[in-house]
Design a protein around this motif. Structure first.
Motif, short mmCIF file in Angstrom:
data_model
loop_
_atom_site.label_atom_id
_atom_site.label_comp_id
_atom_site.label_asym_id
_atom_site.label_seq_id
_atom_site.Cartn_x
_atom_site.Cartn_y
_atom_site.Cartn_z
N ASP A 1 60.93 53.79 51.38
CA ASP A 1 60.52 54.98 50.63
C ASP A 1 60.22 54.66 49.18
O ASP A 1 59.41 55.35 48.53
CB ASP A 1 61.62 56.05 50.70
N ASN A 2 60.89 53.65 48.66
CA ASN A 2 60.65 53.23 47.27
C ASN A 2 59.65 52.08 47.19
O ASN A 2 59.56 51.41 46.15
CB ASN A 2 61.98 52.83 46.62
N GLN A 3 58.91 51.87 48.29
CA GLN A 3 57.83 50.88 48.35
C GLN A 3 58.30 49.48 47.99
O GLN A 3 57.64 48.73 47.28
CB GLN A 3 56.66 51.32 47.45
N GLN A 4 59.51 49.16 48.51
CA GLN A 4 60.07 47.82 48.30
C GLN A 4 60.32 47.17 49.65
O GLN A 4 60.75 47.84 50.59
CB GLN A 4 61.39 47.91 47.52
N PRO A 5 60.06 45.87 49.78
CA PRO A 5 60.34 45.18 51.04
C PRO A 5 61.84 45.06 51.27
O PRO A 5 62.61 44.86 50.32
CB PRO A 5 59.70 43.80 50.85
N VAL A 6 62.28 45.19 52.51
CA VAL A 6 63.71 45.13 52.81
C VAL A 6 64.28 43.75 52.56
O VAL A 6 65.50 43.59 52.48
CB VAL A 6 64.00 45.56 54.27
N TYR A 7 63.43 42.74 52.46
CA TYR A 7 63.91 41.36 52.31
C TYR A 7 63.84 40.89 50.86
O TYR A 7 63.90 39.69 50.61
CB TYR A 7 63.06 40.42 53.19
N GLU A 8 63.75 41.79 49.88
CA GLU A 8 63.62 41.38 48.47
C GLU A 8 64.97 40.92 47.94
O GLU A 8 65.62 41.57 47.14
CB GLU A 8 63.08 42.54 47.63
#
Length: 527
Positions: free
Chosen positions: A365-372
């Motif tokens: 939802d916050n336009q971030q990859p889950v693997y960051e």
């Protein structure tokens, strides 16, 4: 450390001869699990160095820093790289045996949400070993809970009165110095924060739940709650959110409604301290302990030493019917199936699936990859992908069944292992562990941090060089597990005895240096 099943990983350590200067022999490389196709360098390996038996057929093709990985065999492009017995990603190019495996040739396999299926609980109830202490000296509260400290806490509803809360604590320590010196009171501390005003919805609820957990904490022999008066986080509502309190040990007022909030606060503190001065430590069963498990500034050895050691402590406490709380939800990504296989029943499994998928959706939802993740410091220490970091991080949860999954700000209520919703951020997650009821925090680190929190924070180094370099930060050196011939069971039992001493009043480094703070998860709208 012998070959054995520990937290889902069959650890095999390979030793090397003692050094020429007569120091204890140190382990040089480690194959964590027999299925692994990489080794971990426990000491720096120079380019061209032959590895010890049973890997003498391998030569390090380049310099390998301590904590980093070296390929045990050739790995084709696209093939999984295995560590802890699980895939930690895939080779992004062909990797030759003896070559370093890191960010340049290894990539994550994580993406978005996944589907899971419950297949029963694989965990076995651990047994509490004969010969270990069964009691510690704690403070029994009116609600039956037990604190490891007897402190007066000042909690503010809103950041507008931060300075007033801190000022009351500073002046009280001076005004009541004689009483503090002559009684069992362990200190006066204000835990300030910038929130409580202009928050809405779930964001406001999170702040209120978190503060309510601190107000109810058994390490607080008494609490002064300081409000302003016009904030969204209204004082009366906050107190209603804290039902498990001894009303005689609480004082609360809004600064806008008194003539002098400092004078009023000092008078309230004086009344509370008189009551607390009668409190005494008594013998309490180990089952009354609540430990929160956290890692921060991890390196390539964290999952092999410090986190694995904390996992053994988790199993000991679970065996004694104490409570163990583990958080850092995004640092379960890629390893969540290990916990799901240990869910005690279908409901716990479903709660865990929802927790993991909700947190992944929070990233999306916050336009971030889950693997960051891992962080730059993690990568420098040898961690490459989030799967690798997660498999090392979950070692802190030991091998017992997961009995409960709770959301941020909630309190652990069941004996055994509880998984708590929270981010990986050190201060936010450690505060959440405290609010969940942890009366001791076990904080593992490979790179070090001076951070401390309301509950005594035991810092455990993953490597001995950190412990030697930062003795003012580190309480216990888990790097000792890498000494040749070290018995892991004896080592963990010695650490458990030390933890019972801390629970009984022995100060931690963060207490000695007065490093104590809280942080609240801000994840919503501000007016």
């Amino acid at each position: 450390m012998s070959t054995e099943q520990q937290a889902g990983c069959n650890i095999r350590l390979t030793t090397t001869p003692g050094s020429a200067d007569g120091l204890e022999a140190q382990l040089q490389v480690l194959q964590v699990h027999p299925r692994d196709n990489v080794l971990v360098a426990l000491q720096p390996l120079p380019a061209g160095a032959a590895l010890p038996e049973p890997f003498a057929h391998l030569t390090a093709s380049q310099a390998i820093p301590a904590g980093h990985k070296v390929a045990l065999q050739a790995i084709a492009k696209g093939q999984p790289v295995i560590k802890y017995g699980f895939a930690i990603g895939a080779a992004s190019c062909a990797i030759q045996a003896g070559e370093q495996v890191h960010s340049h040739n290894l990539t994550t396999l994580l993406s978005g949400q996944q589907q899971y299926r419950y297949q029963g609980c694989e965990a076995r109830q651990p047994e509490y070993p004969a010969g270990l202490p069964t009691e510690f000296q704690g403070y029994r509260r009116a609600n039956g809970k037990v604190g490891t400290r007897n402190e007066l806490w000042i909690i503010n509803t809103v950041g507008c009165v931060n300075r007033a809360a801190s000022r009351i604590a500073e002046l009280a320590r001076k005004e009541f110095a004689d009483l503090l010196a002559q009684s069992s009171i362990d200190g006066i501390h204000a835990f300030t924060h910038p929130f409580g005003c202009s928050q809405l919805g779930d964001d406001l609820s999170n702040t209120r739940e978190l503060l309510a957990g601190l107000i109810q904490h058994p390490n607080a022999g008494a609490v002064l709650v300081l409000g302003l008066g016009c904030e969204n986080n209204q004082l009366a509502t906050l107190l209603k959110s804290s039902p498990d309190i001894d009303a005689s040990r609480i004082r609360a007022f809004n600064a806008q409604q008194v003539e002098d909030e400092i004078e009023q606060g000092l008078a309230a503190v004086g009344e509370l301290l008189q009551q607390m001065s009668q409190d005494q430590r008594t013998a309490c069963p180990v089952s009354d302990l609540v430990m929160g498990m956290k890692c921060g500034g991890s390196d390539g050895l964290s999952g092999l030493t410090a986190n694995a050691l904390v996992g053994r402590i988790a199993d000991l406490l679970a065996a004694a019917n104490g409570k163990v709380v583990l958080t850092e939800t995004p640092e379960m990504f890629g390893a969540e199936q290990v916990f799901m296989a240990r869910a005690s029943n279908q409901q716990v499994f479903d709660d865990l699936v929802q927790l993991v998928n909700d947190f992944k959706q929070y990233f999306i939802d916050n336009q971030q990859p889950v693997y960051e993740n891992p962080s730059p410091g993690n990568k420098e220490g040898g961690l490459t992908t989030l799967e690798e970091k997660s498999l090392g991080a979950i070692q802190k949860g030991g091998s017992a069944a997961v009995q409960q999954v709770i959301r941020y700000g909630k309190t652990a209520s069941k004996a055994g292992l509880t998984l708590l919703e929270g981010p990986g951020n050190d201060a936010v997650s450690s505060t959440a562990l405290t609010a969940a009821g942890a009366t001791l925090l076990l904080f593992t680190t490979g790179r070090g941090t001076p951070l401390g929190f309301p509950a005594p924070t035991v810092k455990i180094s993953s490597n001995s060089s950190l412990a030697a370099r930062k003795p003012q930060w580190i309480d216990f050196d888990a790097g000792g597990l890498l000494r040749q011939g070290q018995d892991a069971t004896e080592f963990s039992h010695a650490f458990f005895r030390y933890l019972l001493e801390v629970a009984s009043g022995r100060q931690t480094r963060n207490e000695e240096t007065d490093n104590r703070e809280i942080a609240i998860w801000k994840n919503g709208v501000t007016l």
